[in-house]
Design a protein around this motif. Structure first.
Motif, short mmCIF file in Angstrom:
data_model
loop_
_atom_site.label_atom_id
_atom_site.label_comp_id
_atom_site.label_asym_id
_atom_site.label_seq_id
_atom_site.Cartn_x
_atom_site.Cartn_y
_atom_site.Cartn_z
N ILE A 119 0.83 -1.20 0.00
CA ILE A 119 0.00 0.00 0.00
C ILE A 119 0.87 1.26 0.00
O ILE A 119 0.65 2.18 -0.80
N ILE A 120 1.85 1.29 0.89
CA ILE A 120 2.73 2.47 0.96
C ILE A 120 3.46 2.66 -0.37
O ILE A 120 3.56 3.78 -0.89
N GLY A 121 3.97 1.56 -0.93
CA GLY A 121 4.66 1.66 -2.22
C GLY A 121 3.75 2.15 -3.32
O GLY A 121 4.18 2.90 -4.21
N GLY A 122 2.48 1.74 -3.29
CA GLY A 122 1.53 2.22 -4.30
C GLY A 122 1.31 3.71 -4.21
O GLY A 122 1.25 4.42 -5.23
N ILE A 123 1.19 4.20 -2.99
CA ILE A 123 1.02 5.65 -2.80
C ILE A 123 2.24 6.41 -3.31
O ILE A 123 2.12 7.45 -3.97
N VAL A 124 3.42 5.87 -3.01
CA VAL A 124 4.66 6.50 -3.48
C VAL A 124 4.69 6.56 -5.00
O VAL A 124 5.04 7.59 -5.60
N LEU A 125 4.29 5.47 -5.67
CA LEU A 125 4.29 5.46 -7.13
C LEU A 125 3.36 6.54 -7.69
O LEU A 125 3.68 7.21 -8.68
N LEU A 126 2.20 6.69 -7.07
CA LEU A 126 1.25 7.70 -7.55
C LEU A 126 1.83 9.11 -7.43
O LEU A 126 1.67 9.94 -8.33
N PHE A 127 2.50 9.39 -6.31
CA PHE A 127 3.10 10.71 -6.11
C PHE A 127 4.26 10.94 -7.07
O PHE A 127 4.37 12.01 -7.69
N ARG A 130 3.57 11.91 -10.64
CA ARG A 130 3.14 13.29 -10.87
C ARG A 130 4.22 14.31 -10.55
O ARG A 130 4.26 15.39 -11.15
N LEU A 131 5.09 14.00 -9.58
CA LEU A 131 5.97 15.02 -9.03
C LEU A 131 7.44 14.85 -9.40
O LEU A 131 8.26 15.67 -8.99
N ALA A 132 7.77 13.81 -10.12
CA ALA A 132 9.18 13.59 -10.47
C ALA A 132 9.72 14.75 -11.30
O ALA A 132 8.99 15.33 -12.13
N GLY A 172 13.77 5.66 -7.81
CA GLY A 172 15.06 6.28 -7.57
C GLY A 172 15.60 6.95 -8.81
O GLY A 172 16.10 8.09 -8.76
N GLY A 173 15.49 6.27 -9.94
CA GLY A 173 15.95 6.85 -11.19
C GLY A 173 15.19 8.11 -11.56
O GLY A 173 15.79 9.13 -11.93
N MET A 174 13.87 8.07 -11.45
CA MET A 174 13.05 9.23 -11.83
C MET A 174 13.32 10.42 -10.91
O MET A 174 13.35 11.56 -11.37
N LEU A 175 13.54 10.16 -9.63
CA LEU A 175 13.83 11.25 -8.70
C LEU A 175 15.15 11.94 -9.04
O LEU A 175 15.33 13.13 -8.74
N PHE A 176 16.06 11.20 -9.66
CA PHE A 176 17.36 11.76 -10.02
C PHE A 176 17.45 12.08 -11.51
O PHE A 176 18.54 12.13 -12.08
N GLY A 177 16.28 12.29 -12.13
CA GLY A 177 16.27 12.82 -13.48
C GLY A 177 16.43 11.82 -14.60
O GLY A 177 16.77 12.21 -15.73
N VAL A 178 16.17 10.55 -14.34
CA VAL A 178 16.24 9.55 -15.40
C VAL A 178 14.83 9.36 -15.97
O VAL A 178 13.87 9.19 -15.21
N GLU A 179 14.71 9.40 -17.27
CA GLU A 179 13.41 9.21 -17.93
C GLU A 179 12.85 7.83 -17.56
O GLU A 179 13.60 6.87 -17.43
N LYS A 180 11.53 7.75 -17.38
CA LYS A 180 10.92 6.56 -16.79
C LYS A 180 11.18 5.28 -17.58
O LYS A 180 11.43 4.22 -16.99
N ARG A 181 11.16 5.34 -18.91
CA ARG A 181 11.46 4.12 -19.68
C ARG A 181 12.92 3.73 -19.52
O ARG A 181 13.24 2.54 -19.37
N ALA A 182 13.81 4.72 -19.54
CA ALA A 182 15.23 4.43 -19.35
C ALA A 182 15.48 3.87 -17.95
O ALA A 182 16.29 2.95 -17.78
N ARG A 243 1.44 5.37 -20.01
CA ARG A 243 0.58 5.74 -18.89
C ARG A 243 1.33 5.98 -17.58
O ARG A 243 0.72 6.31 -16.56
N GLY A 244 2.64 5.79 -17.58
CA GLY A 244 3.42 6.04 -16.38
C GLY A 244 3.28 4.95 -15.33
O GLY A 244 2.95 3.80 -15.63
N LEU A 245 3.50 5.32 -14.07
CA LEU A 245 3.50 4.36 -12.97
C LEU A 245 2.16 4.24 -12.25
O LEU A 245 1.98 3.36 -11.41
N ALA A 246 1.22 5.13 -12.56
CA ALA A 246 -0.05 5.16 -11.84
C ALA A 246 -0.80 3.82 -11.86
O ALA A 246 -1.30 3.40 -10.80
#
Length: 266
Positions: A119-127, A130-132, A172-182, A243-246
């Motif tokens: 559950i916690i991980g799911g909430i993190v993915l949703l945030f 949107r916010l990366a 971790g990658g997205m937070l540090f500027g890595v494109e989601k597919r990469a 569609r991203g991680l949502a």
């Protein structure tokens, strides 16, 4: 049911969940408990068939990975890619060796921890979806060393059942500027040494359970996980790109919520 049917079921679950951000370990442990399978061999089985799913990465990316391997003696970019994978892999090696016994003995038998983590991980993915921050790195073969290290540090979180290895590393990658597919593709590459190491360690520590009776079951789970993962990897990349991680975030929340409800009202 005969044991080979359980092996097929768990192999399907492993192939379905190893690379999507829902925690294959958590799903396997919840499935094992739902099926009434005892601890011991089936815990070892769950770890060892992960190598089947990892083989799917090698097959699907064989051309690109082989190019990196043969380029090591002469190509600086190939050597840098190898270094990024090693740097990202090292945190899990160090902490995995230190905490392996505790994690397997304590956390692996706690379904409540697994459900809450889902559950916690799911909430993190949703945030994060949107916010990366805006991505600045788009090629998984050319990540800066520090970004690779950051991804490796996030992978350490996945030692807790219910925390997705792929989810943690993609976040971790997205937070540090890595494109989601990469980030997803680098996660696949990082899984190769990570899961191979876990396979070897568990095979050695559980070698007394690897008998003529159990090896065929592991082989069945291995093959099923490999075949299912081939399809899942392609599908996951398409979903993440479009569609991203949502979708995976909501899936984690739903599974964790259902799991907690069953645990409390069973």
């Amino acid at each position: 049911m005969p044991d080979w049917v359980y092996a097929v079921i768990l192999g399907i679950i492993e192939g379905l969940t190893e690379f999507i951000p829902v925690s294959s370990t958590g799903m396997m442990l919840l499935a094992k408990q739902a099926l009434g399978l005892p601890n011991g061999f089936w815990d070892t089985f769950a770890v060892m068939i992960q190598l089947g799913a990892i083989l799917a990465v090698v097959v699907l990316y064989f051309g690109k990975l082989w190019k990196q391997v043969v380029g090591l003696p002469t190509d600086p970019e190939a050597r840098k890619f190898a270094l990024t994978v090693i740097v990202a892999f090292l945190p899990s090696v160090v902490l995995g060796l230190i905490f392996h016994d505790f994690i397997k003995a304590v956390l692996f038998d706690n379904p409540t921890v697994q459900c809450i983590s889902l559950i916690i991980g799911g909430i993190v993915l949703l945030f994060i979806d949107r916010l990366a921050p805006k991505p600045v790195a788009h090629d998984p073969f050319k990540l800066p060393i520090l970004k690779a290290l950051a991804i490796g540090l996030f992978q350490v979180l996945a030692m807790m059942p219910g925390v997705s290895r792929s989810g943690a590393t993609i976040v971790g990658g997205m937070l540090f500027g890595v494109e989601k597919r990469a980030a997803a593709e680098f996660t696949f590459f990082l899984a190769i040494p990570t899961m191979l190491g876990a396979f070897v360690l568990d095979a050695w520590e559980s070698r007394d359970q690897l008998t003529a009776d159990t090896m065929p079951l592991i082989a069945i789970g291995f093959v099923v996980a490999f075949l299912v993962a081939i399809v899942v990897i392609r599908t996951m990349l398409a979903v993440v790109t479009s569609r991203g991680l949502a979708p995976f975030g909501w899936l984690r929340i739903a599974i964790g919520g259902v799991g907690l409800a069953l645990l409390n009202f069973a």
